[in-house]
Design a protein around this motif. Sequence first.
Motif, PDB file in Angstrom:
ATOM      1  N   SER A 113      -2.854  21.693 -50.473  1.00 13.85           N
ATOM      2  CA  SER A 113      -1.863  20.835 -49.828  1.00 13.85           C
ATOM      3  C   SER A 113      -0.546  21.600 -49.812  1.00 13.85           C
ATOM      4  N   ASN A 114      -0.102  22.006 -48.629  1.00 12.49           N
ATOM      5  CA  ASN A 114       1.056  22.889 -48.535  1.00 12.49           C
ATOM      6  C   ASN A 114       1.854  22.662 -47.264  1.00 12.49           C
ATOM      7  N   ILE A 115       3.131  22.955 -47.354  1.00  8.33           N
ATOM      8  CA  ILE A 115       3.996  23.066 -46.191  1.00  8.33           C
ATOM      9  C   ILE A 115       4.401  24.536 -46.106  1.00  8.33           C
ATOM     10  N   PRO A 116       4.002  25.264 -45.053  1.00  4.69           N
ATOM     11  CA  PRO A 116       4.255  26.705 -44.997  1.00  4.69           C
ATOM     12  C   PRO A 116       5.742  27.046 -44.910  1.00  4.69           C
ATOM     13  N   ILE A 134       5.894  13.540 -51.469  1.00  2.00           N
ATOM     14  CA  ILE A 134       5.280  12.839 -50.340  1.00  2.00           C
ATOM     15  C   ILE A 134       4.033  13.562 -49.840  1.00  2.00           C
ATOM     16  N   TYR A 135       4.132  14.871 -49.633  1.00  2.00           N
ATOM     17  CA  TYR A 135       2.983  15.619 -49.110  1.00  2.00           C
ATOM     18  C   TYR A 135       2.271  16.407 -50.210  1.00  2.00           C
ATOM     19  N   SER A 136       2.756  16.286 -51.441  1.00  2.00           N
ATOM     20  CA  SER A 136       2.163  16.987 -52.580  1.00  2.00           C
ATOM     21  C   SER A 136       2.103  18.490 -52.351  1.00  2.00           C
ATOM     22  N   ALA A 137       3.161  19.052 -51.779  1.00  2.99           N
ATOM     23  CA  ALA A 137       3.196  20.473 -51.436  1.00  2.99           C
ATOM     24  C   ALA A 137       3.285  21.327 -52.700  1.00  2.99           C
ATOM     25  N   ASN A 138       2.251  22.122 -52.945  1.00  2.00           N
ATOM     26  CA  ASN A 138       2.171  22.925 -54.168  1.00  2.00           C
ATOM     27  C   ASN A 138       3.251  24.003 -54.228  1.00  2.00           C
TER      28      ASN A 138
END
Length: 428
Positions: A113-116, A134-138
């Motif tokens: 789960s990532n936002i680049p 919210i997005y659980s971005a690691n």
Amino acid sequence: MKTKLQRLFLAIILVVSVLNYSSFAATEQVQAATKIEVPQATIAAKAGMAVDVETGQVLANKNSETAMPIASLTKLLSIYLVLQAVKQGKLTWNQQVTPTADVVTLSRNMELSNIPFETAKSYTVKELYEASLIYSANAAVMALADTVSGSQDKFVDAMKAQLLKWGIKDAKIVNASGMSNSFLGDARYPGTTATDENEMSARDIATVAQHLLKDYPEILDVTSQTKIDFHGTAYPTWNLMLKGESAASTDFAVDGLKTGTSDLAGDCFVGTVKKNGFRIITVILNADGQAADQQKRFTAAKTLMEGIYQNWHQVTILQRNQANKQLPTVKVSNSKQTKVSVVSGRTVTMLLPKSVKKSQLAFKLNNEDVKRNAPIKKGANLGSIQLPNIGTGYLTEEQNDSIPILAKTAVQELSWWQKAWRKITGLF
């Protein structure tokens, strides 16, 4: 004559036996009256728990002491340290953070789960904080970890230290995000392996969540959001119990907190909701059900929430300065009185099963063998009592609140001649 004496002796034995039996039976009745049955809640998971946020009172639990993989539930602890740093002035919400090259590379791994991130681009602490929740971005939480502590390893050390402050000693923490160590390559925490993951018990997770909600209740402003707009791209929440999402309930306005998923952890969820005047935390670790069922953890949480609000309610069990038959008496010395009645020093509320009456509660006096010396003024502080344990008690012993008790009436001291007479009679 001898026969008459024997009969008299036997009669005395019979009377004493009856009195002793009556006393024993009365004691048994008291003990039976104080035994409180609590409603059983369904927890459709390998482990789980429900607690009252305000007091830490445990309302339901299953395998709650067993440490298990927790995946991204880890971020609750990591975000606690971020909020703590902001409160202490070590970070500001508008502070710019430039992720390291390793974090940028990891952010582009879509297995996670990532936002680049873009290379050499900066993001605000607030943006990374919201992306983490919210997005659980690691990669987002890892960038925050570097900013708070200077490195991933030092942040893990800080996580462990914080858990120890809360009395949590059996947790296993190997990284800031909760993902499997296999994704970190050579950047793993010293002494850990590629297969290691963070592990905590349901009780540990509930403790972290309680501290988070009590110390930083503003977190709900973020965890209640269903999406985040990150530099022009919308990313949805993983919490499908939020209003408008597919697992939302019309009966419960769920406003947090965090999901977690991995092969080892299964589907996990920490939910929170406030209804009927009290807020609870529900912990679901490795939800039961088919792997393809994307809502099983939310179904389990909903069932648990329903069970709690159907069977428990908030009750005022003691009123400040009002007499109560359930309160113990306090021993008194240096007076004709041997005991004095007490009243509660404050109004006390707690959660009770709806099937339980206040008259069933028993209050334990701290230092019950200690006598208080007369004279005693009306309203004088005479010590404290503990809240009664309902079910399995509280998250920690410290949360079993101590309630001050006050003298209901004044107690007169013996006069000088009464004291003298006691000394004289004491000699004989």
